[in-house]
Enzyme design. Sequence first.
Site, PDB file in Angstrom:
ATOM      1  N   LYS A   1       0.835  -1.200   0.000  1.00 14.73           N
ATOM      2  CA  LYS A   1       0.000   0.000   0.000  1.00 14.73           C
ATOM      3  C   LYS A   1       0.872   1.254   0.000  1.00 14.73           C
ATOM      4  O   LYS A   1       2.022   1.226   0.438  1.00 14.73           O
ATOM      5  CB  LYS A   1      -0.884   0.030   1.258  1.00 14.73           C
ATOM      6  CG  LYS A   1      -1.968  -1.019   1.322  1.00 14.73           C
ATOM      7  CD  LYS A   1      -2.728  -0.903   2.643  1.00 14.73           C
ATOM      8  CE  LYS A   1      -3.834  -1.926   2.757  1.00 14.73           C
ATOM      9  NZ  LYS A   1      -4.947  -1.661   1.837  1.00 14.73           N
TER      10      LYS A   1
ATOM     11  N   GLU B   1      -6.584  -9.460   0.310  1.00 13.78           N
ATOM     12  CA  GLU B   1      -6.358 -10.598   1.198  1.00 13.78           C
ATOM     13  C   GLU B   1      -7.563 -10.963   2.042  1.00 13.78           C
ATOM     14  O   GLU B   1      -7.732 -12.110   2.446  1.00 13.78           O
ATOM     15  CB  GLU B   1      -5.151 -10.328   2.110  1.00 13.78           C
ATOM     16  CG  GLU B   1      -5.412  -9.538   3.385  1.00 13.78           C
ATOM     17  CD  GLU B   1      -5.909  -8.117   3.153  1.00 13.78           C
ATOM     18  OE1 GLU B   1      -6.641  -7.591   4.008  1.00 13.78           O
ATOM     19  OE2 GLU B   1      -5.565  -7.517   2.112  1.00 13.78           O
TER      20      GLU B   1
ATOM     21  N   ARG C   1     -10.736 -11.251   1.439  1.00 13.01           N
ATOM     22  CA  ARG C   1     -11.665 -12.233   0.877  1.00 13.01           C
ATOM     23  C   ARG C   1     -11.116 -13.651   0.958  1.00 13.01           C
ATOM     24  O   ARG C   1     -11.877 -14.616   1.017  1.00 13.01           O
ATOM     25  CB  ARG C   1     -12.002 -11.857  -0.567  1.00 13.01           C
ATOM     26  CG  ARG C   1     -10.845 -11.897  -1.545  1.00 13.01           C
ATOM     27  CD  ARG C   1     -11.055 -11.012  -2.746  1.00 13.01           C
ATOM     28  NE  ARG C   1     -10.991  -9.601  -2.374  1.00 13.01           N
ATOM     29  CZ  ARG C   1     -11.177  -8.600  -3.232  1.00 13.01           C
ATOM     30  NH1 ARG C   1     -11.439  -8.849  -4.496  1.00 13.01           N
ATOM     31  NH2 ARG C   1     -11.091  -7.348  -2.838  1.00 13.01           N
TER      32      ARG C   1
END
Length: 489
Positions: free
Chosen positions: A266, A338, A340
Amino acid sequence: MNIKVEKSDPIKKKTKLVVYFVTEKSELPLGLPKLNQKLVDEIKKVVKETKAKLGAIAILHTHQLVEQERILIAGLGQKHKISHESLRITSGKIARKVSEIELEEYTIVVPNNLPVNSKSVINSIVEGARLSLYSFDRFKKEKKKIPNLTIISTNEKASELVSKANLASEGVIYARSLSNLPPNECNPVKLGEFAKSLSVKNRLKCTILSKSELKQKGFGGITAVGQGSKNEPKLIILEYNGKKDSKPIILVGKAVTFDTGGISLKPAEKMDEMKFDKCGGCTVLGIMKAVSELKLPVNLVGIIPSVENMPGGESYRPGDIIKLHDGKTAEILNTDAEGRLILYDALSYGIKTYKPKEIIDFATLTGACIVALGANVAGLVSNNKKIVEKITKSSQNTGEQVWQLPINDDYMDMIKSDYAEIRNTGPGRVAGTITAAAFLANAVGNTPWAHFDIAGTAWVQAGSKEKSYNPKGATGFGVRLMLDYLSSP
Protein backbone atom coordinates in the site's frame (compact mmCIF):
# COMPACT_ATOMS: atom_id res chain seq x y z
CA MET A 1 -20.78 5.74 33.59
CA ASN A 2 -23.26 4.75 36.28
CA ILE A 3 -26.87 5.10 35.11
CA LYS A 4 -29.82 4.74 37.47
CA VAL A 5 -33.58 5.17 37.10
CA GLU A 6 -35.98 7.10 39.32
CA LYS A 7 -39.70 7.85 39.20
CA SER A 8 -39.36 10.94 41.36
CA ASP A 9 -40.98 14.31 40.77
CA PRO A 10 -38.47 16.29 38.65
CA ILE A 11 -39.00 19.45 40.68
CA LYS A 12 -37.89 17.65 43.87
CA LYS A 13 -34.78 16.05 42.37
CA LYS A 14 -31.54 17.40 43.81
CA THR A 15 -29.00 17.46 41.00
CA LYS A 16 -26.29 19.62 39.52
CA LEU A 17 -28.12 19.77 36.21
CA VAL A 18 -31.51 18.60 34.93
CA VAL A 19 -32.26 18.10 31.24
CA TYR A 20 -35.57 18.79 29.49
CA PHE A 21 -36.24 18.17 25.80
CA VAL A 22 -38.10 20.66 23.62
CA THR A 23 -39.51 20.45 20.10
CA GLU A 24 -39.83 23.16 17.48
CA LYS A 25 -42.83 25.52 17.72
CA SER A 26 -43.12 24.81 21.44
CA GLU A 27 -42.89 27.54 24.06
CA LEU A 28 -41.81 25.22 26.85
CA PRO A 29 -39.95 21.90 27.15
CA LEU A 30 -41.76 18.58 27.35
CA GLY A 31 -42.54 17.35 30.86
CA LEU A 32 -41.58 20.63 32.50
CA PRO A 33 -43.12 20.81 36.01
CA LYS A 34 -44.74 23.90 37.46
CA LEU A 35 -41.94 26.34 38.24
CA ASN A 36 -41.40 29.86 39.50
CA GLN A 37 -42.68 32.30 36.85
CA LYS A 38 -39.34 34.10 36.64
CA LEU A 39 -37.65 30.82 35.78
CA VAL A 40 -40.39 29.91 33.29
CA ASP A 41 -39.86 33.23 31.51
CA GLU A 42 -36.12 32.56 31.25
CA ILE A 43 -36.79 29.10 29.86
CA LYS A 44 -39.19 30.54 27.26
CA LYS A 45 -36.51 33.00 26.22
CA VAL A 46 -33.93 30.25 25.79
CA VAL A 47 -36.34 28.10 23.78
CA LYS A 48 -37.09 31.05 21.50
CA GLU A 49 -33.39 31.78 20.98
CA THR A 50 -32.40 28.20 20.14
CA LYS A 51 -35.61 27.62 18.14
CA ALA A 52 -35.43 24.05 19.51
CA LYS A 53 -33.38 23.01 16.51
CA LEU A 54 -32.16 19.41 16.55
CA GLY A 55 -29.10 19.18 18.80
CA ALA A 56 -29.33 22.78 20.04
CA ILE A 57 -28.32 23.01 23.68
CA ALA A 58 -28.65 25.85 26.18
CA ILE A 59 -27.92 25.95 29.91
CA LEU A 60 -29.38 28.39 32.40
CA HIS A 61 -28.80 28.79 36.14
CA THR A 62 -31.81 28.44 38.41
CA HIS A 63 -30.60 31.01 41.00
CA GLN A 64 -31.72 28.56 43.71
CA LEU A 65 -35.36 28.92 42.71
CA VAL A 66 -35.53 25.10 42.52
CA GLU A 67 -33.50 22.17 43.85
CA GLN A 68 -31.49 21.88 40.64
CA GLU A 69 -28.48 24.16 40.14
CA ARG A 70 -28.88 24.35 36.34
CA ILE A 71 -31.38 23.47 33.67
CA LEU A 72 -30.28 22.25 30.24
CA ILE A 73 -32.71 22.66 27.35
CA ALA A 74 -32.07 20.25 24.46
CA GLY A 75 -33.69 20.72 21.07
CA LEU A 76 -35.19 17.75 19.24
CA GLY A 77 -36.26 19.60 16.10
CA GLN A 78 -39.65 19.00 14.50
CA LYS A 79 -41.78 16.64 16.59
CA HIS A 80 -42.92 14.48 13.67
CA LYS A 81 -39.30 13.89 12.64
CA ILE A 82 -38.05 12.65 16.01
CA SER A 83 -36.39 9.24 15.65
CA HIS A 84 -34.15 6.81 17.50
CA GLU A 85 -31.18 8.46 15.78
CA SER A 86 -32.08 12.06 16.59
CA LEU A 87 -32.57 11.13 20.26
CA ARG A 88 -29.27 9.24 20.27
CA ILE A 89 -27.37 12.17 18.75
CA THR A 90 -28.97 14.72 21.10
CA SER A 91 -28.30 12.56 24.15
CA GLY A 92 -24.69 12.30 23.07
CA LYS A 93 -24.38 16.06 22.73
CA ILE A 94 -25.85 16.52 26.20
CA ALA A 95 -23.39 14.06 27.73
CA ARG A 96 -20.46 15.75 26.02
CA LYS A 97 -21.57 19.15 27.26
CA VAL A 98 -21.93 17.89 30.84
CA SER A 99 -18.47 16.35 30.64
CA GLU A 100 -17.06 19.56 29.16
CA ILE A 101 -18.26 21.66 32.10
CA GLU A 102 -16.93 18.97 34.44
CA LEU A 103 -20.07 18.05 36.32
CA GLU A 104 -20.02 14.78 38.26
CA GLU A 105 -23.65 13.93 37.57
CA TYR A 106 -26.77 15.03 35.72
CA THR A 107 -30.43 14.06 35.33
CA ILE A 108 -32.57 13.61 32.22
CA VAL A 109 -36.37 13.83 32.38
CA VAL A 110 -37.86 11.43 29.82
CA PRO A 111 -41.05 12.88 28.29
CA ASN A 112 -44.07 10.64 27.75
CA ASN A 113 -45.49 12.27 24.64
CA LEU A 114 -42.88 11.69 21.96
CA PRO A 115 -43.82 10.05 18.62
CA VAL A 116 -41.58 7.03 19.39
CA ASN A 117 -42.26 4.51 22.13
CA SER A 118 -40.70 5.00 25.54
CA LYS A 119 -38.59 1.86 25.12
CA SER A 120 -36.88 3.43 22.11
CA VAL A 121 -36.48 6.75 23.91
CA ILE A 122 -34.73 5.23 26.92
CA ASN A 123 -32.59 2.98 24.73
CA SER A 124 -31.45 5.90 22.57
CA ILE A 125 -30.72 8.15 25.56
CA VAL A 126 -28.54 5.49 27.18
CA GLU A 127 -26.67 4.64 23.95
CA GLY A 128 -26.08 8.30 23.13
CA ALA A 129 -24.73 9.05 26.60
CA ARG A 130 -22.55 5.95 26.95
CA LEU A 131 -21.08 5.93 23.46
CA SER A 132 -20.43 9.68 23.22
CA LEU A 133 -18.24 9.66 26.32
CA TYR A 134 -16.07 6.78 25.13
CA SER A 135 -12.44 7.64 24.54
CA PHE A 136 -9.49 5.41 23.77
CA ASP A 137 -7.17 6.57 26.55
CA ARG A 138 -5.33 3.34 27.30
CA PHE A 139 -1.97 4.94 26.48
CA LYS A 140 -2.65 8.28 28.19
CA LYS A 141 -1.90 9.16 31.80
CA GLU A 142 -4.77 11.61 32.04
CA LYS A 143 -8.17 9.94 31.88
CA LYS A 144 -11.44 11.66 31.06
CA LYS A 145 -13.85 11.94 34.00
CA ILE A 146 -17.23 10.43 33.20
CA PRO A 147 -20.36 11.92 34.81
CA ASN A 148 -23.10 9.70 36.21
CA LEU A 149 -26.64 9.88 34.88
CA THR A 150 -30.06 9.63 36.50
CA ILE A 151 -33.03 9.00 34.23
CA ILE A 152 -36.46 10.07 35.48
CA SER A 153 -39.11 7.98 33.74
CA THR A 154 -42.60 6.69 34.46
CA ASN A 155 -42.01 3.59 32.32
CA GLU A 156 -42.50 0.50 34.52
CA LYS A 157 -39.69 -1.31 32.68
CA ALA A 158 -37.27 1.62 32.63
CA SER A 159 -34.64 -0.09 34.81
CA GLU A 160 -34.69 -3.21 32.63
CA LEU A 161 -34.44 -1.10 29.47
CA VAL A 162 -31.49 0.84 30.85
CA SER A 163 -29.74 -2.40 31.80
CA LYS A 164 -30.16 -3.84 28.30
CA ALA A 165 -29.05 -0.64 26.59
CA ASN A 166 -26.04 -0.56 28.89
CA LEU A 167 -24.99 -4.07 27.91
CA ALA A 168 -25.45 -3.27 24.23
CA SER A 169 -23.33 -0.15 24.63
CA GLU A 170 -20.65 -2.12 26.43
CA GLY A 171 -20.52 -4.51 23.47
CA VAL A 172 -19.89 -1.55 21.17
CA ILE A 173 -17.26 -0.11 23.51
CA TYR A 174 -15.51 -3.49 23.71
CA ALA A 175 -15.39 -3.70 19.90
CA ARG A 176 -14.10 -0.12 19.68
CA SER A 177 -11.38 -0.68 22.27
CA LEU A 178 -10.05 -3.76 20.49
CA SER A 179 -10.27 -2.10 17.08
CA ASN A 180 -8.36 0.97 18.31
CA LEU A 181 -5.44 -1.08 19.61
CA PRO A 182 -2.20 -0.41 17.69
CA PRO A 183 -0.68 -3.33 15.76
CA ASN A 184 2.21 -3.71 18.21
CA GLU A 185 -0.37 -4.35 20.95
CA CYS A 186 -2.75 -6.57 18.97
CA ASN A 187 -1.51 -9.23 16.58
CA PRO A 188 -3.43 -12.44 15.76
CA VAL A 189 -2.01 -14.25 18.78
CA LYS A 190 -2.99 -11.41 21.11
CA LEU A 191 -6.47 -11.15 19.58
CA GLY A 192 -6.89 -14.84 20.31
CA GLU A 193 -5.95 -14.18 23.93
CA PHE A 194 -8.59 -11.45 24.16
CA ALA A 195 -11.18 -13.86 22.76
CA LYS A 196 -10.14 -16.56 25.22
CA SER A 197 -10.42 -14.16 28.13
CA LEU A 198 -13.87 -13.07 26.90
CA SER A 199 -15.00 -16.68 26.63
CA VAL A 200 -13.97 -17.50 30.21
CA LYS A 201 -15.75 -14.45 31.61
CA ASN A 202 -18.89 -14.91 29.53
CA ARG A 203 -19.07 -18.72 29.50
CA LEU A 204 -18.53 -19.11 25.78
CA LYS A 205 -16.89 -22.10 24.18
CA CYS A 206 -13.63 -20.98 22.58
CA THR A 207 -11.50 -22.81 20.03
CA ILE A 208 -8.37 -21.30 18.48
CA LEU A 209 -6.63 -23.03 15.59
CA SER A 210 -2.87 -22.53 15.31
CA LYS A 211 -0.79 -22.04 12.17
CA SER A 212 0.12 -25.72 11.96
CA GLU A 213 -3.51 -26.78 12.50
CA LEU A 214 -4.71 -24.35 9.83
CA LYS A 215 -2.20 -25.74 7.35
CA GLN A 216 -3.04 -29.34 8.25
CA LYS A 217 -6.80 -28.75 7.91
CA GLY A 218 -6.48 -27.06 4.53
CA PHE A 219 -7.11 -23.39 5.33
CA GLY A 220 -5.15 -22.29 2.27
CA GLY A 221 -6.39 -18.71 2.25
CA ILE A 222 -5.58 -17.93 5.90
CA THR A 223 -2.25 -19.75 5.66
CA ALA A 224 -1.18 -17.92 2.50
CA VAL A 225 -2.02 -14.44 3.76
CA GLY A 226 -0.43 -15.01 7.16
CA GLN A 227 2.79 -16.65 6.04
CA GLY A 228 4.68 -13.39 5.45
CA SER A 229 4.51 -12.34 9.10
CA LYS A 230 6.42 -13.61 12.11
CA ASN A 231 3.11 -13.33 13.99
CA GLU A 232 1.32 -16.53 13.08
CA PRO A 233 -2.29 -16.56 11.88
CA LYS A 234 -5.15 -17.81 14.02
CA LEU A 235 -8.73 -18.92 13.48
CA ILE A 236 -10.81 -17.92 16.51
CA ILE A 237 -14.14 -19.65 17.11
CA LEU A 238 -16.61 -18.68 19.86
CA GLU A 239 -19.87 -20.55 20.48
CA TYR A 240 -22.91 -19.37 22.42
CA ASN A 241 -25.88 -21.65 23.06
CA GLY A 242 -29.00 -19.79 24.14
CA LYS A 243 -31.65 -21.97 22.52
CA LYS A 244 -32.14 -25.72 22.47
CA ASP A 245 -32.48 -27.74 19.27
CA SER A 246 -31.91 -24.84 16.90
CA LYS A 247 -29.47 -24.38 14.05
CA PRO A 248 -26.99 -21.60 14.79
CA ILE A 249 -26.48 -18.29 13.11
CA ILE A 250 -22.84 -17.82 12.18
CA LEU A 251 -21.10 -14.45 12.30
CA VAL A 252 -17.75 -14.16 10.51
CA GLY A 253 -15.44 -11.20 11.01
CA LYS A 254 -12.30 -10.26 9.11
CA ALA A 255 -9.44 -9.49 11.51
CA VAL A 256 -6.31 -8.41 9.68
CA THR A 257 -4.51 -6.92 12.66
CA PHE A 258 -2.33 -4.87 10.31
CA ASP A 259 -2.50 -4.71 6.55
CA THR A 260 0.54 -3.47 4.62
CA GLY A 261 -0.90 -4.91 1.42
CA GLY A 262 1.86 -7.55 1.41
CA ILE A 263 3.96 -7.72 -1.77
CA SER A 264 1.35 -5.45 -3.41
CA LEU A 265 2.40 -2.79 -0.91
CA LYS A 266 0.00 0.00 0.00
CA PRO A 267 1.03 3.68 -0.24
CA ALA A 268 2.54 5.05 2.98
CA GLU A 269 -0.17 7.69 3.37
CA LYS A 270 -2.77 6.62 5.92
CA MET A 271 -1.23 3.17 6.30
CA ASP A 272 -1.45 3.75 10.05
CA GLU A 273 -5.22 3.37 9.66
CA MET A 274 -4.71 -0.24 8.64
CA LYS A 275 -4.84 -1.20 12.31
CA PHE A 276 -8.58 -0.84 11.65
CA ASP A 277 -8.52 -3.75 9.21
CA LYS A 278 -9.42 -5.95 12.16
CA CYS A 279 -12.70 -4.12 12.82
CA GLY A 280 -14.90 -6.87 11.34
CA GLY A 281 -13.50 -9.42 13.75
CA CYS A 282 -13.73 -7.00 16.67
CA THR A 283 -17.38 -6.35 15.78
CA VAL A 284 -18.07 -10.08 16.04
CA LEU A 285 -16.35 -10.20 19.44
CA GLY A 286 -18.45 -7.25 20.62
CA ILE A 287 -21.63 -8.98 19.45
CA MET A 288 -20.70 -12.25 21.16
CA LYS A 289 -19.99 -10.38 24.41
CA ALA A 290 -23.31 -8.53 24.38
CA VAL A 291 -25.41 -11.53 23.28
CA SER A 292 -24.03 -13.70 26.07
CA GLU A 293 -24.57 -10.98 28.70
CA LEU A 294 -28.07 -10.21 27.43
CA LYS A 295 -28.76 -13.96 27.39
CA LEU A 296 -30.53 -13.76 24.03
CA PRO A 297 -32.45 -16.92 23.05
CA VAL A 298 -30.33 -17.77 20.02
CA ASN A 299 -27.50 -20.12 19.08
CA LEU A 300 -24.59 -18.12 17.76
CA VAL A 301 -21.14 -18.97 16.44
CA GLY A 302 -18.52 -16.28 15.91
CA ILE A 303 -15.67 -17.17 13.55
CA ILE A 304 -12.75 -14.76 13.23
CA PRO A 305 -9.89 -15.45 10.80
CA SER A 306 -6.98 -13.32 11.98
CA VAL A 307 -3.73 -12.59 10.17
CA GLU A 308 -1.10 -9.92 9.74
CA ASN A 309 -0.48 -9.16 6.05
CA MET A 310 3.23 -8.38 5.73
CA PRO A 311 5.81 -8.39 2.93
CA GLY A 312 8.73 -10.75 3.50
CA GLY A 313 10.72 -13.66 2.17
CA GLU A 314 7.89 -16.09 2.85
CA SER A 315 5.02 -13.85 1.70
CA TYR A 316 2.54 -15.09 -0.84
CA ARG A 317 2.89 -13.43 -4.25
CA PRO A 318 0.87 -12.15 -7.19
CA GLY A 319 0.70 -15.08 -9.58
CA ASP A 320 0.49 -17.73 -6.85
CA ILE A 321 -2.31 -20.26 -7.04
CA ILE A 322 -3.60 -21.50 -3.69
CA LYS A 323 -6.15 -24.09 -2.59
CA LEU A 324 -8.92 -22.75 -0.34
CA HIS A 325 -10.61 -24.64 2.50
CA ASP A 326 -13.33 -26.20 0.34
CA GLY A 327 -10.77 -27.36 -2.23
CA LYS A 328 -11.40 -24.62 -4.79
CA THR A 329 -8.29 -23.06 -6.33
CA ALA A 330 -7.70 -19.31 -6.41
CA GLU A 331 -5.24 -17.30 -8.47
CA ILE A 332 -3.64 -14.40 -6.61
CA LEU A 333 -3.51 -11.23 -8.68
CA ASN A 334 -3.08 -8.79 -5.80
CA THR A 335 -1.88 -9.62 -2.29
CA ASP A 336 -3.76 -6.58 -0.96
CA ALA A 337 -7.02 -8.38 -1.79
CA GLU A 338 -6.36 -10.60 1.20
CA GLY A 339 -9.52 -10.21 3.24
CA ARG A 340 -11.66 -12.23 0.88
CA LEU A 341 -9.17 -15.12 1.06
CA ILE A 342 -9.34 -15.47 4.84
CA LEU A 343 -13.10 -14.87 4.88
CA TYR A 344 -13.59 -17.54 2.23
CA ASP A 345 -11.91 -20.14 4.42
CA ALA A 346 -13.92 -19.08 7.48
CA LEU A 347 -17.24 -19.09 5.62
CA SER A 348 -16.54 -22.47 4.08
CA TYR A 349 -15.48 -23.97 7.40
CA GLY A 350 -18.47 -22.51 9.23
CA ILE A 351 -21.01 -23.86 6.77
CA LYS A 352 -19.42 -27.32 6.61
CA THR A 353 -18.97 -27.65 10.39
CA TYR A 354 -22.14 -26.08 11.81
CA LYS A 355 -24.69 -26.27 8.95
CA PRO A 356 -26.14 -22.89 10.00
CA LYS A 357 -29.55 -21.49 9.19
CA GLU A 358 -27.77 -18.34 8.00
CA ILE A 359 -24.30 -16.81 7.89
CA ILE A 360 -23.40 -13.12 8.08
CA ASP A 361 -19.95 -11.60 7.67
CA PHE A 362 -18.40 -8.24 8.51
CA ALA A 363 -15.29 -6.94 6.80
CA THR A 364 -13.39 -3.76 6.01
CA LEU A 365 -13.08 -5.33 2.60
CA THR A 366 -12.79 -2.77 -0.21
CA GLY A 367 -11.86 0.84 -0.76
CA ALA A 368 -14.28 0.62 -3.65
CA CYS A 369 -17.14 0.58 -1.14
CA ILE A 370 -16.07 4.01 0.13
CA VAL A 371 -15.89 5.27 -3.47
CA ALA A 372 -19.41 3.97 -4.12
CA LEU A 373 -21.19 4.78 -0.85
CA GLY A 374 -18.95 7.17 1.08
CA ALA A 375 -17.95 6.86 4.73
CA ASN A 376 -21.42 6.74 6.32
CA VAL A 377 -23.13 3.79 4.64
CA ALA A 378 -22.02 0.15 4.67
CA GLY A 379 -22.34 -1.99 1.58
CA LEU A 380 -24.65 -5.00 1.85
CA VAL A 381 -24.61 -7.98 -0.50
CA SER A 382 -26.90 -10.94 0.08
CA ASN A 383 -28.51 -13.96 -1.55
CA ASN A 384 -31.59 -13.83 0.67
CA LYS A 385 -34.42 -11.28 0.51
CA LYS A 386 -35.75 -11.95 4.02
CA ILE A 387 -32.36 -11.37 5.62
CA VAL A 388 -31.99 -8.09 3.73
CA GLU A 389 -35.43 -6.88 4.81
CA LYS A 390 -34.71 -7.70 8.45
CA ILE A 391 -31.25 -6.11 8.34
CA THR A 392 -32.70 -2.97 6.75
CA LYS A 393 -35.27 -2.62 9.53
CA SER A 394 -32.61 -3.05 12.22
CA SER A 395 -30.42 -0.56 10.40
CA GLN A 396 -33.18 2.04 10.62
CA ASN A 397 -33.59 1.37 14.34
CA THR A 398 -29.89 1.73 15.17
CA GLY A 399 -28.90 4.48 12.73
CA GLU A 400 -26.22 2.24 11.21
CA GLN A 401 -26.96 2.78 7.54
CA VAL A 402 -26.62 0.06 4.89
CA TRP A 403 -27.27 -0.07 1.16
CA GLN A 404 -27.80 -3.25 -0.80
CA LEU A 405 -25.67 -3.83 -3.87
CA PRO A 406 -26.59 -6.39 -6.56
CA ILE A 407 -24.96 -9.72 -7.26
CA ASN A 408 -25.68 -11.99 -10.21
CA ASP A 409 -23.99 -14.35 -12.67
CA ASP A 410 -22.36 -11.48 -14.55
CA TYR A 411 -20.43 -10.51 -11.42
CA MET A 412 -19.61 -14.15 -10.68
CA ASP A 413 -18.12 -14.45 -14.15
CA MET A 414 -15.87 -11.45 -13.47
CA ILE A 415 -13.79 -13.40 -10.97
CA LYS A 416 -13.27 -16.52 -13.08
CA SER A 417 -9.59 -17.23 -13.64
CA ASP A 418 -7.73 -18.42 -16.72
CA TYR A 419 -5.37 -20.52 -14.61
CA ALA A 420 -7.45 -21.48 -11.55
CA GLU A 421 -11.13 -21.74 -10.71
CA ILE A 422 -11.42 -18.19 -9.38
CA ARG A 423 -9.15 -15.17 -8.94
CA ASN A 424 -8.95 -12.79 -6.01
CA THR A 425 -9.71 -9.58 -7.93
CA GLY A 426 -12.08 -8.65 -10.72
CA PRO A 427 -11.05 -7.02 -14.03
CA GLY A 428 -9.52 -3.65 -13.23
CA ARG A 429 -11.30 -1.27 -10.84
CA VAL A 430 -14.88 -1.93 -11.93
CA ALA A 431 -17.45 -3.15 -9.37
CA GLY A 432 -14.74 -3.77 -6.79
CA THR A 433 -17.07 -4.22 -3.83
CA ILE A 434 -19.37 -6.59 -5.69
CA THR A 435 -16.62 -8.73 -7.21
CA ALA A 436 -15.11 -9.13 -3.73
CA ALA A 437 -18.51 -10.32 -2.52
CA ALA A 438 -18.79 -12.58 -5.58
CA PHE A 439 -15.56 -14.25 -4.50
CA LEU A 440 -17.13 -14.95 -1.09
CA ALA A 441 -20.34 -16.19 -2.70
CA ASN A 442 -18.38 -19.15 -4.07
CA ALA A 443 -17.82 -20.31 -0.49
CA VAL A 444 -21.43 -19.77 0.56
CA GLY A 445 -23.41 -21.57 -2.14
CA ASN A 446 -27.13 -21.68 -1.26
CA THR A 447 -26.76 -21.00 2.46
CA PRO A 448 -28.69 -17.82 3.37
CA TRP A 449 -25.97 -15.19 3.57
CA ALA A 450 -25.35 -11.48 4.03
CA HIS A 451 -22.06 -9.65 3.64
CA PHE A 452 -21.35 -6.25 5.21
CA ASP A 453 -18.54 -4.22 3.65
CA ILE A 454 -17.78 -1.78 6.50
CA ALA A 455 -14.66 -0.18 5.01
CA GLY A 456 -16.23 3.28 5.24
CA THR A 457 -18.12 2.95 8.50
CA ALA A 458 -15.77 1.01 10.80
CA TRP A 459 -13.88 4.11 11.98
CA VAL A 460 -14.21 7.87 11.79
CA GLN A 461 -12.33 8.95 8.68
CA ALA A 462 -12.37 11.53 5.89
CA GLY A 463 -15.99 12.05 4.87
CA SER A 464 -17.50 10.63 8.07
CA LYS A 465 -20.57 12.51 9.25
CA GLU A 466 -20.04 14.01 12.67
CA LYS A 467 -22.11 12.10 15.21
CA SER A 468 -21.94 12.91 18.90
CA TYR A 469 -21.89 9.24 19.84
CA ASN A 470 -19.05 8.36 17.43
CA PRO A 471 -15.84 9.93 18.80
CA LYS A 472 -12.63 9.73 16.78
CA GLY A 473 -11.41 6.20 16.14
CA ALA A 474 -13.31 2.94 15.71
CA THR A 475 -17.12 3.13 15.76
CA GLY A 476 -18.05 -0.46 16.60
CA PHE A 477 -20.34 -0.38 13.56
CA GLY A 478 -22.60 -3.41 13.33
CA VAL A 479 -22.75 -4.40 16.99
CA ARG A 480 -26.00 -2.58 17.78
CA LEU A 481 -27.47 -3.47 14.40
CA MET A 482 -26.91 -7.18 14.93
CA LEU A 483 -28.19 -7.09 18.51
CA ASP A 484 -31.42 -5.56 17.19
CA TYR A 485 -31.46 -8.13 14.38
CA LEU A 486 -30.93 -11.08 16.71
CA SER A 487 -33.54 -9.77 19.17
CA SER A 488 -36.24 -9.37 16.50
CA PRO A 489 -38.66 -12.15 15.57
